[in-house]
Design a protein around this motif. Structure first.
Motif, mmCIF file in Angstrom:
data_model
loop_
_atom_site.group_PDB
_atom_site.id
_atom_site.type_symbol
_atom_site.label_atom_id
_atom_site.label_comp_id
_atom_site.label_asym_id
_atom_site.label_seq_id
_atom_site.Cartn_x
_atom_site.Cartn_y
_atom_site.Cartn_z
ATOM 1 N N ARG A 22 0.790 -1.242 0.000
ATOM 2 C CA ARG A 22 0.000 0.000 0.000
ATOM 3 C C ARG A 22 0.817 1.284 0.000
ATOM 4 N N ALA A 23 2.112 1.221 -0.102
ATOM 5 C CA ALA A 23 2.947 2.423 -0.003
ATOM 6 C C ALA A 23 2.644 3.392 -1.129
ATOM 7 N N PRO A 24 2.959 4.649 -0.923
ATOM 8 C CA PRO A 24 3.529 5.293 0.254
ATOM 9 C C PRO A 24 2.449 5.620 1.292
ATOM 10 N N LEU A 25 2.826 5.502 2.563
ATOM 11 C CA LEU A 25 1.893 5.770 3.656
ATOM 12 C C LEU A 25 2.587 6.515 4.793
ATOM 13 N N HIS A 26 1.816 7.274 5.540
ATOM 14 C CA HIS A 26 2.328 7.901 6.763
ATOM 15 C C HIS A 26 2.038 6.955 7.929
ATOM 16 N N GLY A 27 2.638 7.231 9.071
ATOM 17 C CA GLY A 27 2.549 6.333 10.214
ATOM 18 C C GLY A 27 1.129 6.000 10.640
ATOM 19 N N TYR A 28 0.271 6.998 10.736
ATOM 20 C CA TYR A 28 -1.100 6.738 11.171
ATOM 21 C C TYR A 28 -1.817 5.814 10.187
ATOM 22 N N ALA A 29 -1.559 5.985 8.900
ATOM 23 C CA ALA A 29 -2.177 5.123 7.880
ATOM 24 C C ALA A 29 -1.668 3.687 8.009
ATOM 25 N N ARG A 73 -2.498 17.492 6.710
ATOM 26 C CA ARG A 73 -1.530 17.661 7.794
ATOM 27 C C ARG A 73 -0.171 17.203 7.294
ATOM 28 N N ARG A 74 0.862 17.855 7.770
ATOM 29 C CA ARG A 74 2.217 17.442 7.399
ATOM 30 C C ARG A 74 2.546 16.120 8.070
ATOM 31 N N ALA A 75 3.221 15.244 7.341
ATOM 32 C CA ALA A 75 3.572 13.928 7.885
ATOM 33 C C ALA A 75 4.774 13.371 7.140
ATOM 34 N N ARG A 76 5.445 12.435 7.782
ATOM 35 C CA ARG A 76 6.509 11.689 7.102
ATOM 36 C C ARG A 76 5.840 10.546 6.366
ATOM 37 N N ILE A 77 6.183 10.411 5.101
ATOM 38 C CA ILE A 77 5.607 9.384 4.244
ATOM 39 C C ILE A 77 6.676 8.311 4.031
ATOM 40 N N TYR A 78 6.293 7.057 4.258
ATOM 41 C CA TYR A 78 7.243 5.946 4.208
ATOM 42 C C TYR A 78 7.017 5.074 2.990
ATOM 43 N N GLU A 79 8.147 4.600 2.430
ATOM 44 C CA GLU A 79 8.129 3.652 1.316
ATOM 45 C C GLU A 79 9.203 2.602 1.569
ATOM 46 N N LEU A 80 8.999 1.441 1.007
ATOM 47 C CA LEU A 80 9.966 0.353 1.097
ATOM 48 C C LEU A 80 11.118 0.623 0.128
ATOM 49 N N THR A 81 12.316 0.339 0.559
ATOM 50 C CA THR A 81 13.484 0.408 -0.317
ATOM 51 C C THR A 81 13.725 -0.999 -0.888
ATOM 52 N N PRO A 82 14.601 -1.127 -1.873
ATOM 53 C CA PRO A 82 14.950 -2.474 -2.349
ATOM 54 C C PRO A 82 15.475 -3.364 -1.217
ATOM 55 N N GLU A 83 16.256 -2.783 -0.304
ATOM 56 C CA GLU A 83 16.759 -3.539 0.853
ATOM 57 C C GLU A 83 15.597 -3.958 1.758
ATOM 58 N N GLY A 84 14.597 -3.098 1.886
ATOM 59 C CA GLY A 84 13.411 -3.428 2.676
ATOM 60 C C GLY A 84 12.627 -4.582 2.073
ATOM 61 N N LYS A 85 12.563 -4.636 0.742
ATOM 62 C CA LYS A 85 11.883 -5.749 0.079
ATOM 63 C C LYS A 85 12.603 -7.068 0.356
ATOM 64 N N LYS A 86 13.931 -7.028 0.331
ATOM 65 C CA LYS A 86 14.714 -8.232 0.647
ATOM 66 C C LYS A 86 14.478 -8.654 2.098
ATOM 67 N N GLN A 87 14.484 -7.669 2.986
ATOM 68 C CA GLN A 87 14.282 -7.959 4.401
ATOM 69 C C GLN A 87 12.889 -8.539 4.642
#
Length: 109
Positions: A22-29, A73-87
């Motif tokens: 579902r990325a990109p998402l902020h923490g609350y999402a 509202r301003r928020a940090r938006i998170y996405e998986l990196t290639p390393e995150g996909k491996k992890q």
């Protein structure tokens, strides 16, 4: 979550899996997605989620950027990196092995 101990060790897996789908998402999402998909059985508290997000970002599994929520509202938006996909693959494989083993013990007569 009804029993917070149940989620111990699974938070990284849940966050990475949600972001893979579902990325990109902020923490609350992310928190809302976990709750919604688990039909409100799993609940992640902010005090657990945000340190985990920062740790995963430091580990290179997530990329964070500035953004806004649907409510502007301003928020940090998170996405998986290639390393995150491996992890995610590694953690998912381990989790599968552990749950299979636990289920074997639970099925004992």
């Amino acid at each position: 979550m009804r029993n917070p101990d149940t989620l111990q060790g699974a938070l990284d897996l849940l966050v990475l899996k949600i972001l893979a789908q579902r990325a990109p998402l902020h923490g609350y999402a992310i928190m809302s997605s976990i709750e919604q998909i688990s039909e409100e059985i799993l609940r992640v508290e902010e005090g657990s989620l945000y340190p985990a997000l920062h740790r995963m970002e430091k580990s290179g599994w997530l990329k964070a950027s500035g953004g806004t929520t649907a409510s502007r509202r301003r928020a940090r938006i998170y996405e998986l990196t290639p390393e995150g996909k491996k992890q995610l693959e590694v953690i998912e494989s381990r989790w599968s092995e552990v749950t299979t083993a636990v289920n074997r013990v639970l099925r004992m007569a």
